[in-house]
Scaffold this motif. Structure first.
Motif, mmCIF file in Angstrom:
data_model
loop_
_atom_site.group_PDB
_atom_site.id
_atom_site.type_symbol
_atom_site.label_atom_id
_atom_site.label_comp_id
_atom_site.label_asym_id
_atom_site.label_seq_id
_atom_site.Cartn_x
_atom_site.Cartn_y
_atom_site.Cartn_z
ATOM 1 N N PRO A 93 4.622 17.395 -9.595
ATOM 2 C CA PRO A 93 5.182 18.208 -8.513
ATOM 3 C C PRO A 93 4.079 18.907 -7.715
ATOM 4 C CG PRO A 93 5.658 19.200 -10.656
ATOM 5 C CD PRO A 93 5.000 17.880 -10.916
ATOM 6 N N ALA A 94 4.374 19.133 -6.449
ATOM 7 C CA ALA A 94 3.389 19.750 -5.563
ATOM 8 C C ALA A 94 3.242 21.236 -5.838
ATOM 9 C CB ALA A 94 3.796 19.533 -4.106
ATOM 10 N N GLY A 102 1.777 9.285 -5.693
ATOM 11 C CA GLY A 102 2.259 10.629 -5.411
ATOM 12 C C GLY A 102 3.238 11.112 -6.460
ATOM 13 N N ILE A 103 4.157 10.259 -6.856
ATOM 14 C CA ILE A 103 5.125 10.610 -7.887
ATOM 15 C C ILE A 103 4.400 10.888 -9.207
ATOM 16 C CG2 ILE A 103 7.057 9.750 -9.291
ATOM 17 C CD1 ILE A 103 7.862 10.502 -6.418
ATOM 18 N N ARG A 155 0.830 -1.207 0.000
ATOM 19 C CA ARG A 155 0.000 0.000 0.000
ATOM 20 C C ARG A 155 0.867 1.260 0.000
ATOM 21 N NH1 ARG A 155 -3.512 -2.757 3.139
ATOM 22 N NH2 ARG A 155 -2.584 -2.048 5.081
ATOM 23 N N LEU A 156 1.906 1.264 0.827
ATOM 24 C CA LEU A 156 2.799 2.413 0.871
ATOM 25 C C LEU A 156 3.502 2.628 -0.468
ATOM 26 C CD1 LEU A 156 4.359 2.007 4.415
ATOM 27 C CD2 LEU A 156 2.872 3.858 3.625
#
Length: 96
Positions: free
Chosen positions: A68-69, A63-64, A55-56
């Motif tokens: 970019p955030a 997320g990747i 899961r992680l």
């Protein structure tokens, strides 16, 4: 029942005493029964840990892949985090 194979394990005196006490009180029929249960519990825990890792890894990949955030307002993020923490403390305080 699956085939049974005998193995030798080393336990502390305290551990052996705990096993024998559980048998003497009738919680278990034999010390082997206790050890088999412990191994089953270990196997389940190991399986759950592997699922957590998967899961992680998936969350990391997601997320990747999301890109970019971008720029973040750290002051605002800290304020939001503090507000969530205070809310959690209030909820925990009401749980008593």
């Amino acid at each position: 029942m699956a085939s049974v194979e005998k193995v030798s394990i080393a336990l502390t005196g305290e551990q052996v005493a705990a096993l024998k006490a559980a048998v003497e009180t009738g919680e278990y029929a034999t010390t082997s029964e206790i050890v088999r249960e412990a191994v089953r519990d270990w196997q389940l825990k190991r399986e759950l840990r592997q699922e957590d890792i998967q899961r992680l890894r998936q969350m990391w990949d997601d997320g990747i892949a999301s890109g970019p955030a971008g720029a973040q307002d750290m002051k605002k993020l800290r304020q939001e985090a503090r507000a969530r923490l205070e809310g959690a403390k209030k909820v925990a305080g009401n749980a008593d």
